[in-house]
Design an enzyme around this catalytic site. Structure first.
Site, PDB file in Angstrom:
ATOM      1  N   ARG A   1       0.797  -1.238   0.000  1.00 14.43           N
ATOM      2  CA  ARG A   1       0.000   0.000   0.000  1.00 14.43           C
ATOM      3  C   ARG A   1       0.830   1.289   0.000  1.00 14.43           C
ATOM      4  NH1 ARG A   1      -5.110  -2.543   3.164  1.00 14.43           N
ATOM      5  NH2 ARG A   1      -6.096  -3.213   1.241  1.00 14.43           N
TER       6      ARG A   1
ATOM      7  N   GLN B   1      -8.905  22.498 -13.436  1.00  6.84           N
ATOM      8  CA  GLN B   1      -9.611  23.765 -13.251  1.00  6.84           C
ATOM      9  C   GLN B   1      -8.678  24.947 -13.548  1.00  6.84           C
ATOM     10  OE1 GLN B   1     -12.782  23.688 -12.697  1.00  6.84           O
ATOM     11  NE2 GLN B   1     -13.113  25.891 -12.542  1.00  6.84           N
TER      12      GLN B   1
ATOM     13  N   GLU C   1      -6.367  -1.829  -5.049  1.00  6.61           N
ATOM     14  CA  GLU C   1      -5.599  -2.121  -3.810  1.00  6.61           C
ATOM     15  C   GLU C   1      -6.389  -1.686  -2.588  1.00  6.61           C
ATOM     16  OE1 GLU C   1      -1.890  -2.626  -3.123  1.00  6.61           O
ATOM     17  OE2 GLU C   1      -1.686  -3.620  -5.028  1.00  6.61           O
ATOM     18  N   GLY C   2      -7.684  -1.873  -2.639  1.00  7.35           N
ATOM     19  CA  GLY C   2      -8.563  -1.452  -1.550  1.00  7.35           C
ATOM     20  C   GLY C   2      -9.117  -0.074  -1.828  1.00  7.35           C
TER      21      GLY C   2
ATOM     22  N   SER D   1     -11.158   3.536  -1.171  1.00  5.45           N
ATOM     23  CA  SER D   1     -11.024   4.475  -0.038  1.00  5.45           C
ATOM     24  C   SER D   1     -11.915   4.038   1.127  1.00  5.45           C
ATOM     25  CB  SER D   1     -11.408   5.888  -0.474  1.00  5.45           C
ATOM     26  OG  SER D   1     -10.386   6.430  -1.281  1.00  5.45           O
TER      27      SER D   1
HETATM   28  C1  LIG Z   1      -7.234  -0.944 -13.355  1.00  5.22           C
HETATM   29  C2  LIG Z   1      -7.423  -1.994 -12.313  1.00  5.22           C
HETATM   30  C3  LIG Z   1      -6.384  -2.846 -12.022  1.00  5.22           C
HETATM   31  C4  LIG Z   1      -6.554  -3.844 -11.053  1.00  5.22           C
HETATM   32  N1  LIG Z   1      -5.539  -4.731 -10.828  1.00  5.22           N
HETATM   33  C5  LIG Z   1      -5.767  -5.783 -10.004  1.00  5.22           C
HETATM   34  C6  LIG Z   1      -4.777  -6.813  -9.878  1.00  5.22           C
HETATM   35  O1  LIG Z   1      -3.691  -6.754 -10.467  1.00  5.22           O
HETATM   36  N2  LIG Z   1      -5.061  -7.882  -9.102  1.00  5.22           N
HETATM   37  C7  LIG Z   1      -6.249  -7.988  -8.427  1.00  5.22           C
HETATM   38  O2  LIG Z   1      -6.432  -8.977  -7.730  1.00  5.22           O
HETATM   39  N3  LIG Z   1      -7.202  -7.024  -8.515  1.00  5.22           N
HETATM   40  C8  LIG Z   1      -6.994  -5.931  -9.304  1.00  5.22           C
HETATM   41  N4  LIG Z   1      -7.965  -4.958  -9.438  1.00  5.22           N
HETATM   42  C9  LIG Z   1      -9.232  -5.106  -8.710  1.00  5.22           C
HETATM   43  C10 LIG Z   1      -9.420  -4.076  -7.613  1.00  5.22           C
HETATM   44  O3  LIG Z   1      -8.576  -4.369  -6.534  1.00  5.22           O
HETATM   45  C11 LIG Z   1     -10.924  -4.045  -7.241  1.00  5.22           C
HETATM   46  O4  LIG Z   1     -11.590  -3.411  -8.319  1.00  5.22           O
HETATM   47  C12 LIG Z   1     -11.173  -3.299  -5.957  1.00  5.22           C
HETATM   48  O5  LIG Z   1     -10.689  -4.024  -4.861  1.00  5.22           O
HETATM   49  C13 LIG Z   1     -12.666  -3.033  -5.726  1.00  5.22           C
HETATM   50  O6  LIG Z   1     -13.434  -4.188  -5.911  1.00  5.22           O
HETATM   51  P1  LIG Z   1     -14.725  -4.146  -6.852  1.00  5.22           P
HETATM   52  O7  LIG Z   1     -14.337  -3.513  -8.129  1.00  5.22           O
HETATM   53  O8  LIG Z   1     -15.314  -5.497  -6.902  1.00  5.22           O
HETATM   54  O9  LIG Z   1     -15.736  -3.140  -6.123  1.00  5.22           O
HETATM   55  P2  LIG Z   1     -16.779  -3.532  -4.962  1.00  5.22           P
HETATM   56  O10 LIG Z   1     -16.092  -4.331  -3.920  1.00  5.22           O
HETATM   57  O11 LIG Z   1     -18.002  -4.085  -5.597  1.00  5.22           O
HETATM   58  O12 LIG Z   1     -17.101  -2.101  -4.358  1.00  5.22           O
HETATM   59  C14 LIG Z   1     -18.066  -1.212  -4.934  1.00  5.22           C
HETATM   60  C15 LIG Z   1     -18.239  -0.019  -3.998  1.00  5.22           C
HETATM   61  O13 LIG Z   1     -18.761  -0.464  -2.741  1.00  5.22           O
HETATM   62  C16 LIG Z   1     -17.923  -0.030  -1.690  1.00  5.22           C
HETATM   63  N5  LIG Z   1     -17.910  -1.009  -0.609  1.00  5.22           N
HETATM   64  C17 LIG Z   1     -17.760  -2.361  -0.705  1.00  5.22           C
HETATM   65  N6  LIG Z   1     -17.784  -2.929   0.515  1.00  5.22           N
HETATM   66  C18 LIG Z   1     -17.921  -1.923   1.415  1.00  5.22           C
HETATM   67  C19 LIG Z   1     -17.994  -1.843   2.824  1.00  5.22           C
HETATM   68  N7  LIG Z   1     -17.893  -2.941   3.583  1.00  5.22           N
HETATM   69  N8  LIG Z   1     -18.159  -0.630   3.395  1.00  5.22           N
HETATM   70  C20 LIG Z   1     -18.240   0.491   2.643  1.00  5.22           C
HETATM   71  N9  LIG Z   1     -18.173   0.490   1.300  1.00  5.22           N
HETATM   72  C21 LIG Z   1     -18.010  -0.701   0.696  1.00  5.22           C
HETATM   73  C22 LIG Z   1     -16.539   0.117  -2.335  1.00  5.22           C
HETATM   74  O14 LIG Z   1     -15.709   0.978  -1.584  1.00  5.22           O
HETATM   75  C23 LIG Z   1     -16.918   0.685  -3.685  1.00  5.22           C
HETATM   76  O15 LIG Z   1     -17.122   2.075  -3.582  1.00  5.22           O
HETATM   77  C24 LIG Z   1      -7.796  -3.945 -10.365  1.00  5.22           C
HETATM   78  C25 LIG Z   1      -8.842  -3.057 -10.670  1.00  5.22           C
HETATM   79  C26 LIG Z   1      -8.670  -2.103 -11.633  1.00  5.22           C
HETATM   80  C27 LIG Z   1      -9.840  -1.186 -11.949  1.00  5.22           C
END
Ligand SMILES: Cc1cc2nc3c(=O)[nH]c(=O)nc-3n(C[C@H](O)[C@H](O)[C@H](O)COP(=O)(O)OP(=O)(O)OC[C@H]3O[C@@H](n4cnc5c(N)ncnc54)[C@H](O)[C@@H]3O)c2cc1C
Length: 417
Positions: free
Chosen positions: A276, A370, A397-398, A400
């Site tokens: 991180r 801006q 990577e998690g 916000s």
């Molecule tokens: C360009 C890119 C590169 C990536 N590279 C990798 C990689 O190399 N390897 C890998 O393993 N992954 C990778 N990822 C995946 C990335 O880590 C996930 O997209 C990220 O962890 C969020 O998961 P999600 O997209 O399923 O969103 P979700 O988990 O569905 O979240 C959707 C929304 O809900 C919110 N939310 C979810 N749970 C809670 C909670 N308990 N409390 C409050 N809010 C919550 C989230 O903050 C978010 O705003 C990548 C993603 C992108 C876009």
């Protein structure tokens, strides 16, 4: 010594706390900055538009030793822990898409270093990078369609085949940086779904292993020179010694968990926690690029017969940008120093650094747009690209929200939801 004498005495010649960089750190910073300025910046817009893996840029980085096992080991060796964030900040100041094409491999490397045996580290890390003439990239595959923030919901299954001594992997991975184009894939899979994240383990899938295929490549908002794709594992067989850390250690851990004792070593979380601060440094690189560009633009651009920076509205925005970037960097450096020196993140300092840096990058690039006015919104100017690139730092990577959850739990001891 009396209190008065003690106050009057000069501080020790060797300060016990020093925020100045060493000559070695400055040399590395300037070297990487040169590559970022001369190689990455001129190529950035083109690769963003092409949305392809920039192999020639990776190769140039490999040729000068910036991309490779030895370079990474040298950056990591710095006992202060600062060289890794310094290198990342400079690279991502150059360009985030190209930066991720170069640095994406390190997530897989971090998993191998964090969880592998000495033999596994020696065998697999060089293969993650390939050679200077023929560089390779590596992928870390944790996320799945239904396991993003909720890493514990990983459904990819690893089954041990006693007859052959192999692990058999089945499942679908989502969003993997370098997924499907990588040589080495590190895959997080569950060996016991009932144990949720405590039943996870990390596996090496060696280059060319049958059963691993690339799914859809993601068309993205930013970071477009970095490849992101789904990965399918269909009866994908890997040798028994591809389980990171080894079977004995895993069996011991699972036994402890089943008996209700501590089962430390959750595969994906360990990798994220360590990486991180480095990811935070990448966000700072983008924010700094936008700040520097906006500062020069504001001095140059005239409206109402004076440079726009002569208006407090603009100058104070720039002052806040500098302030926020420096504050974020200090959090990143603290967490990197703690991580390198084995200090526990009791208050989730790694998450704090990534959260702050990611939010500063999004805010600062938006402010830079801006300040540039219409030009901030135009593709001919790099600020528009930097703003698109920055957004990922509040998501991957998690997110916000998840960083806040981790911090809230750490400071309170309450299982906040
Ligand atoms: C360009 C890119 C590169 C990536 N590279 C990798 C990689 O190399 N390897 C890998 O393993 N992954 C990778 N990822 C995946 C990335 O880590 C996930 O997209 C990220 O962890 C969020 O998961 P999600 O997209 O399923 O969103 P979700 O988990 O569905 O979240 C959707 C929304 O809900 C919110 N939310 C979810 N749970 C809670 C909670 N308990 N409390 C409050 N809010 C919550 C989230 O903050 C978010 O705003 C990548 C993603 C992108 C876009």
């Amino acid at each position: 010594m009396s209190t008065t004498d003690a106050l009057a005495a000069p501080a020790a010649t060797e300060p016990s706390f020093d925020l100045r960089l060493t000559d070695d750190q400055k040399d590395v910073r300037d070297w990487v900055h040169g590559f970022a300025k001369d190689v990455m910046r001129p190529a950035a817009a083109e690769w963003d538009e092409r949305e392809e893996t920039p192999w020639p840029v990776i190769q140039e980085a490999a040729k000068i030793g910036l991309y490779g096992f030895e370079g990474l080991a040298q950056f990591f060796a710095d006992p202060s822990g600062l060289t890794m964030p310094i290198v990342n900040e400079e690279l991502f100041w150059g360009d985030a898409g190209l930066g991720m094409a170069i640095m994406g491999t390190t997530l897989a490397v971090a998993a191998i270093v964090g969880q592998g045996t000495g033999e596994q580290i020696g065998t697999w890390i060089p293969q993650c990078f390939g050679t200077a003439d023929e560089p390779a990239v590596a992928a870390f595959c944790s996320s799945e369609p239904n396991a993003g923030s909720d890493v514990s919901n990983v459904r990819t299954r690893a089954r041990f085949d006693q007859a052959t001594g192999e692990w058999v992997l089945n499942g679908q991975k989502a969003w993997a940086t370098n997924g499907g184009i990588a040589g080495v894939h590190v895959v997080i899979a569950t060996v016991d779904p009932e144990l949720r994240s405590r039943g996870h383990a990390a596996f090496i899938v060696p280059p060319g292993t049958p059963g691993l295929t690339m799914g859809a490549k993601v068309t993205k908002h930013g970071l477009r020179a970095s490849h992101t794709a789904d990965v399918f594992l269909d009866d994908c067989r890997v040798p028994g010694d591809c389980l990171l850390g080894g079977k004995e250690k895993l069996d011991e851990r699972l036994a402890r968990v089943r008996e209700g004792r501590s089962g430390k070593g959750q595969a994906a979380m360990a990798t994220f926690e360590a990486s991180r601060p480095t990811v935070g440094a990448q966000a700072i690189g983008i924010a700094r690029a936008a700040y520097e560009y906006a500062l020069e633009y504001a001095k140059d651009r005239e409206q109402f017969g004076r440079a726009i920076i002569e208006n407090q509205a603009i100058a104070f925005t720039l002052a806040d940008m500098k302030l926020e970037i420096d504050a974020a960097r200090l959090l990143v450096w603290r967490a990197s120093w703690m991580g390198r020196n084995g200090m526990p993140f009791d208050n989730a300092e790694g998450s704090m650094s990534k959260l702050k840096a990611g939010e500063v990058a999004v805010w600062a690039t938006e402010r830079a747009m801006q300040i540039l006015g219409g030009n901030g919104y135009a593709r001919e100017f790099p600020v528009e690209r930097w703003a698109r690139d920055a957004k990922i730092y509040t998501i991957f990577e998690g997110t916000s929200e998840i960083q806040r959850l981790v911090i809230a739990r750490a400071i309170s001891g309450v299982h906040v939801r």
